[in-house]
Design an enzyme around this catalytic site. Structure first.
Site, PDB file in Angstrom:
ATOM      1  N   GLY A 133      -1.384   4.464  -7.719  1.00 32.15           N
ATOM      2  CA  GLY A 133      -2.487   5.321  -7.134  1.00 32.15           C
ATOM      3  C   GLY A 133      -1.714   6.689  -6.974  1.00 32.15           C
ATOM      4  O   GLY A 133      -0.702   6.884  -6.735  1.00 32.15           O
ATOM      5  N   HIS A 136      -4.269   9.578   1.975  1.00 28.02           N
ATOM      6  CA  HIS A 136      -3.915  11.125   1.831  1.00 28.02           C
ATOM      7  C   HIS A 136      -4.734  12.114   1.577  1.00 28.02           C
ATOM      8  O   HIS A 136      -4.447  13.236   2.012  1.00 28.02           O
ATOM      9  CB  HIS A 136      -3.152  10.890   0.463  1.00 28.02           C
ATOM     10  CG  HIS A 136      -2.026  10.331   0.248  1.00 28.02           C
ATOM     11  ND1 HIS A 136      -0.643  10.675   1.085  1.00 28.02           N
ATOM     12  CD2 HIS A 136      -1.221   9.409  -0.547  1.00 28.02           C
ATOM     13  CE1 HIS A 136       0.167   9.685   0.722  1.00 28.02           C
ATOM     14  NE2 HIS A 136      -0.276   8.957  -0.090  1.00 28.02           N
ATOM     15  N   GLN A 185      -0.892  15.005  -3.000  1.00 27.86           N
ATOM     16  CA  GLN A 185       0.557  14.877  -3.480  1.00 27.86           C
ATOM     17  C   GLN A 185       1.115  15.817  -4.676  1.00 27.86           C
ATOM     18  O   GLN A 185       2.140  15.635  -4.872  1.00 27.86           O
ATOM     19  CB  GLN A 185       0.660  13.267  -3.925  1.00 27.86           C
ATOM     20  CG  GLN A 185       0.430  12.309  -2.702  1.00 27.86           C
ATOM     21  CD  GLN A 185       0.655  10.819  -3.237  1.00 27.86           C
ATOM     22  OE1 GLN A 185      -0.299  10.293  -3.858  1.00 27.86           O
ATOM     23  NE2 GLN A 185       1.630  10.148  -2.824  1.00 27.86           N
ATOM     24  N   HIS A 191      -4.827   3.629   1.104  1.00 26.43           N
ATOM     25  CA  HIS A 191      -3.813   4.165   0.928  1.00 26.43           C
ATOM     26  C   HIS A 191      -3.791   5.580   0.324  1.00 26.43           C
ATOM     27  O   HIS A 191      -3.602   6.703   0.940  1.00 26.43           O
ATOM     28  CB  HIS A 191      -2.763   3.366   0.178  1.00 26.43           C
ATOM     29  CG  HIS A 191      -1.497   4.351   0.009  1.00 26.43           C
ATOM     30  ND1 HIS A 191      -0.290   3.869   0.774  1.00 26.43           N
ATOM     31  CD2 HIS A 191      -1.187   5.469  -0.525  1.00 26.43           C
ATOM     32  CE1 HIS A 191       0.939   4.818   0.458  1.00 26.43           C
ATOM     33  NE2 HIS A 191       0.070   5.595  -0.438  1.00 26.43           N
ATOM     34  N   GLU A 192      -4.865   5.670  -0.876  1.00 23.32           N
ATOM     35  CA  GLU A 192      -5.039   7.041  -1.351  1.00 23.32           C
ATOM     36  C   GLU A 192      -6.172   7.819  -0.690  1.00 23.32           C
ATOM     37  O   GLU A 192      -5.844   9.159  -0.655  1.00 23.32           O
ATOM     38  CB  GLU A 192      -5.538   6.917  -2.854  1.00 23.32           C
ATOM     39  CG  GLU A 192      -4.781   6.079  -3.808  1.00 23.32           C
ATOM     40  CD  GLU A 192      -3.184   6.440  -3.635  1.00 23.32           C
ATOM     41  OE1 GLU A 192      -2.294   5.568  -3.977  1.00 23.32           O
ATOM     42  OE2 GLU A 192      -2.820   7.591  -3.402  1.00 23.32           O
ATOM     43  N   CYS A 208       5.395   5.007  -0.745  1.00 24.99           N
ATOM     44  CA  CYS A 208       4.490   6.077  -1.227  1.00 24.99           C
ATOM     45  C   CYS A 208       5.611   6.705  -1.964  1.00 24.99           C
ATOM     46  O   CYS A 208       6.620   7.309  -1.780  1.00 24.99           O
ATOM     47  CB  CYS A 208       4.152   6.674   0.048  1.00 24.99           C
ATOM     48  SG  CYS A 208       3.175   8.286  -0.399  1.00 24.99           S
ATOM     49  N   LEU A 209       4.860   7.164  -3.115  1.00 22.46           N
ATOM     50  CA  LEU A 209       5.454   8.169  -3.903  1.00 22.46           C
ATOM     51  C   LEU A 209       5.706   9.537  -3.302  1.00 22.46           C
ATOM     52  O   LEU A 209       6.917  10.057  -3.949  1.00 22.46           O
ATOM     53  CB  LEU A 209       4.379   8.335  -5.346  1.00 22.46           C
ATOM     54  CG  LEU A 209       4.246   7.420  -6.081  1.00 22.46           C
ATOM     55  CD1 LEU A 209       2.733   7.596  -6.878  1.00 22.46           C
ATOM     56  CD2 LEU A 209       5.225   7.134  -7.377  1.00 22.46           C
TER      57      LEU A 209
HETATM   58  C1  LIG Z   1       4.888   4.035  -3.987  1.00 18.64           C
HETATM   59  C2  LIG Z   1       5.317   2.849  -4.975  1.00 18.64           C
HETATM   60  C3  LIG Z   1       6.195   1.722  -4.853  1.00 18.64           C
HETATM   61  C4  LIG Z   1       5.773   3.368  -6.321  1.00 18.64           C
HETATM   62  C5  LIG Z   1       3.657   2.132  -5.132  1.00 18.64           C
HETATM   63  N1  LIG Z   1       3.811   1.079  -6.221  1.00 18.64           N
HETATM   64  C6  LIG Z   1       3.670  -0.056  -5.702  1.00 18.64           C
HETATM   65  O1  LIG Z   1       3.549  -0.470  -4.693  1.00 18.64           O
HETATM   66  N2  LIG Z   1       3.874  -1.085  -6.728  1.00 18.64           N
HETATM   67  C7  LIG Z   1       3.295  -1.004  -7.999  1.00 18.64           C
HETATM   68  C8  LIG Z   1       3.818  -0.158  -8.924  1.00 18.64           C
HETATM   69  C9  LIG Z   1       3.253  -0.351 -10.201  1.00 18.64           C
HETATM   70  F1  LIG Z   1       3.677   0.652 -11.367  1.00 18.64           F
HETATM   71  C10 LIG Z   1       2.428  -1.310 -10.620  1.00 18.64           C
HETATM   72  C11 LIG Z   1       2.073  -2.144  -9.659  1.00 18.64           C
HETATM   73  F2  LIG Z   1       1.275  -3.220 -10.122  1.00 18.64           F
HETATM   74  C12 LIG Z   1       2.387  -1.907  -8.464  1.00 18.64           C
HETATM   75  C13 LIG Z   1       2.694   3.118  -5.236  1.00 18.64           C
HETATM   76  O2  LIG Z   1       2.524   3.603  -6.498  1.00 18.64           O
HETATM   77  N3  LIG Z   1       1.975   3.497  -4.217  1.00 18.64           N
HETATM   78  C14 LIG Z   1       1.160   4.532  -4.631  1.00 18.64           C
HETATM   79  C15 LIG Z   1       1.170   5.918  -3.860  1.00 18.64           C
HETATM   80  O3  LIG Z   1       2.163   6.156  -3.185  1.00 18.64           O
HETATM   81  N4  LIG Z   1       0.072   6.704  -3.711  1.00 18.64           N
HETATM   82  O4  LIG Z   1       0.141   7.704  -2.869  1.00 18.64           O
HETATM   83  C16 LIG Z   1       2.021   2.982  -3.034  1.00 18.64           C
HETATM   84  C17 LIG Z   1       1.239   1.642  -3.002  1.00 18.64           C
HETATM   85  C18 LIG Z   1       1.318   1.331  -1.490  1.00 18.64           C
HETATM   86  C19 LIG Z   1       0.388   0.130  -1.173  1.00 18.64           C
HETATM   87  C20 LIG Z   1      -1.073   0.724  -2.000  1.00 18.64           C
HETATM   88  C21 LIG Z   1      -0.224   2.000  -2.982  1.00 18.64           C
HETATM   89 ZN   LIG Z   2       1.166   7.607  -0.999  1.00 14.94          ZN
END
Ligand SMILES: CC(C)(C)[C@H](NC(=O)Nc1cc(F)cc(F)c1)C(=O)N(CC(=O)NO)CC1CCCC1
Ligand SMILES: [Zn+2]
Length: 187
Positions: free
Chosen positions: A60, A161, A65, A157-158, A114-115
């Site tokens: 997401g 933000h 961001q 989560h999104e 979080c990214l």
């Molecule tokens: C911060 C990060 C660890 C990169 C997180 N990814 C994740 O939790 N796992 C993941 C990654 C993939 F590619 C495919 C998959 F099925 C699972 C993430 O994208 N986010 C999004 C973000 O930071 N949005 O602002 C955080 C997640 C935490 C809970 C929901 C989103």
């Molecule tokens: Zn985030």
């Protein structure tokens, strides 16, 4: 094309601002931004492109961001079953709004990251298990959907933000793994 250098990190005040609604009908600029956000997520989940572009695998992304304080999010949740290429949820959402939610709460057993956060912050992030959501889609159509479990967590989560909320704002500082009765832990 969006890469990690375009993603702002904690400390940038835009992450703490309340983002503005986008006007409908959608501008070409907002449509392109949504496409670019979705492309980033797909690239980040492609092993070859992620390696080439040094991307963190993302499910997401929210416009703030990218230092753009607009109420736009993109979510691209791969199917748990790697044999099945169909994502369980893939959408760009304009002006997303939670209309209602379950009494039941949930959190990810692994906690959240979080990214925009380049550090581990351990602890349970308690959210609603189910949400009813309205948003405008990339074609300008109003949508109303129900989500639960992991997909609901990603969208919450999104949307956080868009309201200047970071995942660790939800973690209990006294006991990061404290859980009230009945919170569903999603592994
Ligand atoms: C911060 C990060 C660890 C990169 C997180 N990814 C994740 O939790 N796992 C993941 C990654 C993939 F590619 C495919 C998959 F099925 C699972 C993430 O994208 N986010 C999004 C973000 O930071 N949005 O602002 C955080 C997640 C935490 C809970 C929901 C989103
Ligand atoms: Zn985030």
């Amino acid at each position: 094309m969006i890469t990690m250098k375009d993603i702002i990190r904690e400390g940038n005040p835009t992450l703490r601002a309340v983002a503005k609604e986008v006007s409908v009908p959608l501008s070409d600029e907002d449509i392109k931004l949504g496409k670019d956000m979705m492309e980033f997520l797909k690239n980040s989940q492609d092993p070859v492109k992620a390696e080439e572009l040094k991307l963190r695998g993302g499910v997401g992304l929210a416009a703030p961001q990218l230092d753009i304080s607009k109420r736009i999010i993109a979510v691209h949740v791969p199917n748990g079953d790697l044999e099945n290429p169909e994502p369980t949820l893939s959408a760009v959402m304009y002006n997303p709004k939670i209309l209602s939610h379950s009494v039941q709460d949930a959190c990810l057993g692994e906690g959240e990251g979080c990214l925009s956060v380049d550090r581990e912050v351990p602890g349970y992030v308690v959210r609603h298990n189910k949400i009813t959501l309205s948003y405008v889609d990339a074609t300008g159509e109003k949508q109303k959907i129900r989500l639960k479990n992991y997909e609901a967590i990603v969208v919450q989560h999104e949307i956080d933000h868009l309201n200047g909320v970071m995942f660790y704002d939800h973690i209990n500082p006294e006991n990061p793994y404290a859980l009230k009765d009945g919170v569903l832990v999603i592994e």
